[in-house]
Design a protein around this motif. Structure first.
Motif, PDB file in Angstrom:
ATOM      1  N   LEU A   3       0.661  -1.168   0.074  1.00 55.27           N
ATOM      2  CA  LEU A   3      -0.147  -0.088   0.139  1.00 55.27           C
ATOM      3  C   LEU A   3       0.864   1.119  -0.030  1.00 55.27           C
ATOM      4  N   MET A   4       0.556   2.177  -0.786  1.00 59.36           N
ATOM      5  CA  MET A   4       1.332   3.266  -0.957  1.00 59.36           C
ATOM      6  C   MET A   4       0.290   4.577  -1.117  1.00 59.36           C
ATOM      7  N   ASN A   5       0.875   5.692  -0.775  1.00 59.76           N
ATOM      8  CA  ASN A   5       0.089   7.017  -0.776  1.00 59.76           C
ATOM      9  C   ASN A   5      -1.109   6.916   0.019  1.00 59.76           C
ATOM     10  N   ILE A   6      -1.052   6.477   1.256  1.00 58.12           N
ATOM     11  CA  ILE A   6      -1.976   6.215   2.265  1.00 58.12           C
ATOM     12  C   ILE A   6      -2.067   7.766   2.933  1.00 58.12           C
ATOM     13  N   GLN A   7      -3.178   8.387   2.747  1.00 55.19           N
ATOM     14  CA  GLN A   7      -2.980   9.892   3.656  1.00 55.19           C
ATOM     15  C   GLN A   7      -4.356   9.916   4.725  1.00 55.19           C
ATOM     16  N   LEU A   8      -3.671  10.306   5.880  1.00 63.12           N
ATOM     17  CA  LEU A   8      -4.819  10.301   7.119  1.00 63.12           C
ATOM     18  C   LEU A   8      -5.227  11.759   7.172  1.00 63.12           C
ATOM     19  N   TYR A   9      -6.701  11.994   7.329  1.00 60.93           N
ATOM     20  CA  TYR A   9      -7.277  13.451   7.374  1.00 60.93           C
ATOM     21  C   TYR A   9      -7.500  13.651   8.519  1.00 60.93           C
ATOM     22  N   TYR A  10      -7.352  14.619   9.367  1.00 62.39           N
ATOM     23  CA  TYR A  10      -7.669  15.154  10.689  1.00 62.39           C
ATOM     24  C   TYR A  10      -8.520  16.372  10.556  1.00 62.39           C
ATOM     25  N   ALA A  11      -9.650  16.230  11.419  1.00 59.20           N
ATOM     26  CA  ALA A  11     -10.370  17.561  11.453  1.00 59.20           C
ATOM     27  C   ALA A  11      -9.669  18.941  11.530  1.00 59.20           C
ATOM     28  N   SER A  12      -8.610  18.590  12.412  1.00 58.51           N
ATOM     29  CA  SER A  12      -7.689  20.042  12.802  1.00 58.51           C
ATOM     30  C   SER A  12      -6.953  20.327  11.704  1.00 58.51           C
ATOM     31  N   ASP A  13      -6.623  19.458  10.440  1.00 57.08           N
ATOM     32  CA  ASP A  13      -5.810  19.774   9.114  1.00 57.08           C
ATOM     33  C   ASP A  13      -6.674  20.743   8.466  1.00 57.08           C
ATOM     34  N   PHE A  14      -8.008  20.729   8.441  1.00 61.97           N
ATOM     35  CA  PHE A  14      -9.040  21.325   7.732  1.00 61.97           C
ATOM     36  C   PHE A  14      -9.153  22.815   8.398  1.00 61.97           C
ATOM     37  N   PHE A  16      -6.614  24.185  10.956  1.00 65.77           N
ATOM     38  CA  PHE A  16      -5.537  24.897  11.243  1.00 65.77           C
ATOM     39  C   PHE A  16      -4.442  24.580  10.174  1.00 65.77           C
ATOM     40  N   HIS A  17      -3.538  25.690  10.078  1.00 65.54           N
ATOM     41  CA  HIS A  17      -2.475  25.608   8.845  1.00 65.54           C
ATOM     42  C   HIS A  17      -1.405  24.418   9.360  1.00 65.54           C
ATOM     43  N   ASP A  18      -1.066  24.700  10.606  1.00 66.98           N
ATOM     44  CA  ASP A  18      -0.161  23.904  11.075  1.00 66.98           C
ATOM     45  C   ASP A  18      -0.287  23.200  12.599  1.00 66.98           C
ATOM     46  N   PRO A  19      -1.210  22.360  12.697  1.00 66.96           N
ATOM     47  CA  PRO A  19      -1.696  21.994  14.095  1.00 66.96           C
ATOM     48  C   PRO A  19      -0.800  20.986  14.600  1.00 66.96           C
ATOM     49  N   THR A  20      -0.609  21.026  15.952  1.00 67.82           N
ATOM     50  CA  THR A  20       0.156  20.318  16.766  1.00 67.82           C
ATOM     51  C   THR A  20      -0.673  19.167  17.210  1.00 67.82           C
ATOM     52  N   VAL A  21       0.119  18.437  18.054  1.00 68.86           N
ATOM     53  CA  VAL A  21      -0.786  17.044  18.642  1.00 68.86           C
ATOM     54  C   VAL A  21      -1.795  17.454  19.578  1.00 68.86           C
ATOM     55  N   ALA A  22      -1.438  18.511  20.567  1.00 72.23           N
ATOM     56  CA  ALA A  22      -2.390  19.040  21.181  1.00 72.23           C
ATOM     57  C   ALA A  22      -3.778  19.509  20.560  1.00 72.23           C
ATOM     58  N   ILE A  23      -3.374  20.014  19.378  1.00 72.06           N
ATOM     59  CA  ILE A  23      -4.881  20.716  18.585  1.00 72.06           C
ATOM     60  C   ILE A  23      -5.543  19.537  18.014  1.00 72.06           C
ATOM     61  N   HIS A  24      -4.646  18.754  17.569  1.00 74.40           N
ATOM     62  CA  HIS A  24      -5.381  17.279  17.056  1.00 74.40           C
ATOM     63  C   HIS A  24      -6.108  16.620  18.084  1.00 74.40           C
ATOM     64  N   PHE A  25      -5.744  16.497  19.275  1.00 74.44           N
ATOM     65  CA  PHE A  25      -6.399  15.944  20.394  1.00 74.44           C
ATOM     66  C   PHE A  25      -7.764  16.735  20.645  1.00 74.44           C
ATOM     67  N   LEU A  26      -7.470  17.807  20.979  1.00 75.12           N
ATOM     68  CA  LEU A  26      -8.615  18.767  21.455  1.00 75.12           C
ATOM     69  C   LEU A  26      -9.957  18.798  20.341  1.00 75.12           C
ATOM     70  N   THR A  27      -9.435  19.073  19.157  1.00 74.34           N
ATOM     71  CA  THR A  27     -10.662  19.051  17.965  1.00 74.34           C
ATOM     72  C   THR A  27     -11.224  17.535  17.923  1.00 74.34           C
ATOM     73  N   SER A  83     -13.306  30.090  10.063  1.00 78.12           N
ATOM     74  CA  SER A  83     -13.246  31.906  10.200  1.00 78.12           C
ATOM     75  C   SER A  83     -12.166  32.200  11.406  1.00 78.12           C
ATOM     76  N   GLY A  84     -11.996  31.369  12.060  1.00 77.91           N
ATOM     77  CA  GLY A  84     -11.170  31.630  13.385  1.00 77.91           C
ATOM     78  C   GLY A  84     -11.724  31.662  14.669  1.00 77.91           C
ATOM     79  N   SER A  85     -13.141  31.719  14.802  1.00 78.43           N
ATOM     80  CA  SER A  85     -13.792  31.845  15.825  1.00 78.43           C
ATOM     81  C   SER A  85     -13.916  30.453  16.666  1.00 78.43           C
ATOM     82  N   LEU A  86     -12.939  30.025  16.820  1.00 77.78           N
ATOM     83  CA  LEU A  86     -12.807  28.529  17.040  1.00 77.78           C
ATOM     84  C   LEU A  86     -13.545  28.376  18.721  1.00 77.78           C
TER      85      LEU A  86
END
Length: 117
Positions: A3-14, A16-27, A83-86
């Motif tokens: 399997l190649m080119n598998i991408q995981l999408y997180y809600a925080s990727d959509f 935030f521009h550069d989310p951290t692990v804490a932002i991934h966990f929170l969202t 919009s940023g009013s998270l």
């Protein structure tokens, strides 16, 4: 499996521009909490009113999301993530989740077969 080119999408990727692990966990935690609360409420409605009540509730929810009066606020709420009013949006989801759990608790309190004194 080669399997190649598998991408995981997180809600925080959509959101935030550069989310951290804490932002991934929170969202993810907020989204999972909301989905769990809504699912428990739907399960309680099916438990209390049977399969017909669950189907009627599902049909009403689908109808509410398709008519323009309620569709516009839902779309505005979802667009609020970009919009940023998270803080306001996530706070609203958490408060709504607690409200759904409160309604769920009231359903199950009245539907319990054990007599409470």
């Amino acid at each position: 499996m080669n399997l190649m080119n598998i991408q995981l999408y997180y809600a925080s990727d959509f959101i935030f521009h550069d989310p951290t692990v804490a932002i991934h966990f929170l969202t993810d935690a907020v989204f999972i909490f909301f989905i769990t609360a809504a699912s428990c409420l739907l399960g309680s409605i099916v438990y209390k009113f049977g399969q017909t009540g669950g189907m009627i509730t599902g049909a009403v929810l689908i109808l509410l999301f398709t008519i323009p009066v309620t569709k516009e606020p839902v779309i505005h709420f979802i667009k609020g993530f970009a919009s940023g009013s998270l803080l306001l949006t996530f706070g609203t989801m958490v408060i709504l989740s607690f409200l759904l759990f409160l309604i769920n608790w009231l359903f199950l309190k009245k539907a319990s077969p054990v007599h409470q004194a």
